[in-house]
Design an enzyme around this catalytic site. Structure first.
Site, PDB file in Angstrom:
ATOM      1  N   ASN A 175      68.670  68.372  50.729  1.00  0.00           N
ATOM      2  CA  ASN A 175      69.653  67.478  49.848  1.00  0.00           C
ATOM      3  C   ASN A 175      70.750  67.342  50.882  1.00  0.00           C
ATOM      4  OD1 ASN A 175      71.042  69.992  50.426  1.00  0.00           O
ATOM      5  ND2 ASN A 175      70.755  70.545  47.742  1.00  0.00           N
TER       6      ASN A 175
ATOM      7  N   SER B  44      67.389  62.128  48.739  1.00  0.00           N
ATOM      8  CA  SER B  44      66.023  61.540  48.064  1.00  0.00           C
ATOM      9  C   SER B  44      66.591  59.497  47.732  1.00  0.00           C
ATOM     10  CB  SER B  44      64.813  61.855  47.641  1.00  0.00           C
ATOM     11  OG  SER B  44      64.044  60.666  47.678  1.00  0.00           O
TER      12      SER B  44
ATOM     13  N   GLN C 214      62.325  59.265  41.461  1.00  0.00           N
ATOM     14  CA  GLN C 214      63.112  59.634  42.835  1.00  0.00           C
ATOM     15  C   GLN C 214      64.640  59.815  42.178  1.00  0.00           C
ATOM     16  OE1 GLN C 214      63.158  60.061  46.074  1.00  0.00           O
ATOM     17  NE2 GLN C 214      60.549  59.684  45.002  1.00  0.00           N
TER      18      GLN C 214
ATOM     19  N   HIS D 150      65.251  63.144  41.654  1.00  0.00           N
ATOM     20  CA  HIS D 150      65.380  64.430  42.247  1.00  0.00           C
ATOM     21  C   HIS D 150      66.967  65.000  42.480  1.00  0.00           C
ATOM     22  CE1 HIS D 150      62.783  64.847  44.787  1.00  0.00           C
ATOM     23  NE2 HIS D 150      62.390  63.483  44.923  1.00  0.00           N
TER      24      HIS D 150
ATOM     25  N   GLU E 226      64.178  55.369  52.815  1.00  0.00           N
ATOM     26  CA  GLU E 226      63.721  56.528  52.866  1.00  0.00           C
ATOM     27  C   GLU E 226      61.600  55.689  52.575  1.00  0.00           C
ATOM     28  OE1 GLU E 226      62.901  61.146  51.503  1.00  0.00           O
ATOM     29  OE2 GLU E 226      64.236  59.845  50.449  1.00  0.00           O
ATOM     30  N   HIS E 227      61.652  55.517  51.202  1.00  0.00           N
ATOM     31  CA  HIS E 227      60.385  55.562  51.041  1.00  0.00           C
ATOM     32  C   HIS E 227      60.837  53.509  50.029  1.00  0.00           C
ATOM     33  CE1 HIS E 227      60.712  59.546  49.625  1.00  0.00           C
ATOM     34  NE2 HIS E 227      59.980  59.404  49.886  1.00  0.00           N
TER      35      HIS E 227
ATOM     36  N   ASP F 147      54.275  62.366  48.337  1.00  0.00           N
ATOM     37  CA  ASP F 147      55.078  63.614  48.482  1.00  0.00           C
ATOM     38  C   ASP F 147      54.215  64.076  47.421  1.00  0.00           C
ATOM     39  OD1 ASP F 147      57.477  62.862  48.061  1.00  0.00           O
ATOM     40  OD2 ASP F 147      57.634  63.170  46.114  1.00  0.00           O
TER      41      ASP F 147
ATOM     42  N   GLU G 168      76.501  53.730  93.112  1.00  0.00           N
ATOM     43  CA  GLU G 168      77.410  55.068  92.663  1.00  0.00           C
ATOM     44  C   GLU G 168      78.107  56.085  93.073  1.00  0.00           C
ATOM     45  OE1 GLU G 168      74.112  55.449  88.210  1.00  0.00           O
ATOM     46  OE2 GLU G 168      73.590  56.211  90.302  1.00  0.00           O
TER      47      GLU G 168
ATOM     48  N   HIS H 160      73.028  62.235  96.607  1.00  0.00           N
ATOM     49  CA  HIS H 160      71.660  61.503  96.374  1.00  0.00           C
ATOM     50  C   HIS H 160      71.443  60.387  97.050  1.00  0.00           C
ATOM     51  CE1 HIS H 160      72.927  62.612  92.624  1.00  0.00           C
ATOM     52  NE2 HIS H 160      71.754  62.338  91.556  1.00  0.00           N
TER      53      HIS H 160
END
Length: 240
Positions: free
Chosen positions: A19, A43, A65, A68, A132-133, A166, A220, A225
């Site tokens: 959550n 969700s 959903q 949830h 998300e979905h 799920d 640089e 280097h």
């Protein structure tokens, strides 16, 4: 898990959904202490539906959903005003039969249904939302699927409910939320892997790429280097 105990060593990476509190905790420990899979919080689902969609199915997906928790969010995007009204009626009817109807009702209070004019607007809004979905219940769901850019997991056709993802269809259940699908993928096998690169250069290779390395290092202002390449390149020239 992030800090370990006297008997349990700290982990390298934390996986799993949660959550808003779990997401906040994961983000906090990821700043200094441990890696995380992604930000995965409350969700959410986005359903794309046209006039041919089954209103009962769409309402059921939205409520699956919403139950949830109060901080969950559901979004319906449709090109059909008639379907929108039917879905609203179905949501009211199905909500009354849910044991968690109070939580679902709170989630619905800050969720919405959006009526758009074209399928182009529909998919553009879904990609901007990055759910998300994403459930696509349209007649041309295969064509719309090809245009999905941002989503955690996509469910195609009237029978692909999010609940299947799920519990049984085999896809991943730990997915980015809150728009993070624009930058993150869901947990997959690659999430548990690390990539290590190796390189081996020969004298001939040094002669070819050396000047480019020296030029970039000098730009640089990293003289050491540049020198690490220069000493090797000079020796490689003596070998010709």
């Amino acid at each position: 898990m992030a800090y370990g105990t006297e008997s349990v060593p700290k982990v390298y990476k934390i996986f799993g959904p949660g959550n808003q509190y779990v997401m906040a905790a994961k983000q906090q420990v990821s700043l200094d202490d441990v890696a995380i899979d992604m930000p995965a919080g409350p969700s959410e689902v986005c359903v794309l539906a046209d006039a041919k969609a089954n209103a009962e199915f769409v309402a059921a997906d939205l409520l699956s959903q919403a139950e949830h928790g109060a901080d969950s969010q559901v979004l319906l995007i449709t090109t059909s005003e008639e379907l929108l009204q039917k879905v609203q009626q179905q949501v009211e009817q199905q909500l009354e039969r849910l044991p968690r109807k109070e939580l679902a009702a709170k989630a619905l209070s800050h969720s919405c249904s959006v009526l758009v004019g074209t399928t182009d607007e529909m998919i553009d809004l879904a990609n901007a939302y990055a759910p998300e979905h994403l459930v696509i219940q349209t007649e041309d769901y295969e064509q719309l699927a090809d245009r999905v850019i941002n989503a955690g997991s996509v469910f195609l056709g009237p029978y692909a409910c999010e609940s299947a993802g799920d519990y049984a269809s085999g896809t991943n259940h730990t997915l980015p939320t809150h728009g993070y699908a624009t930058a993150y993928s869901g947990v997959n096998l690659d999430s548990y892997c690390r990539k290590i690169t190796f390189q081996h250069l020969t004298a001939d290779g040094i002669r070819h790429i050396g000047p480019a390395v020296e030029l970039m290092a000098e730009a640089e202002q990293l003289q050491a280097h540049k020198n690490a390449m220069t000493v090797r390149r000079l020796e490689s020239l003596l070998m010709i």
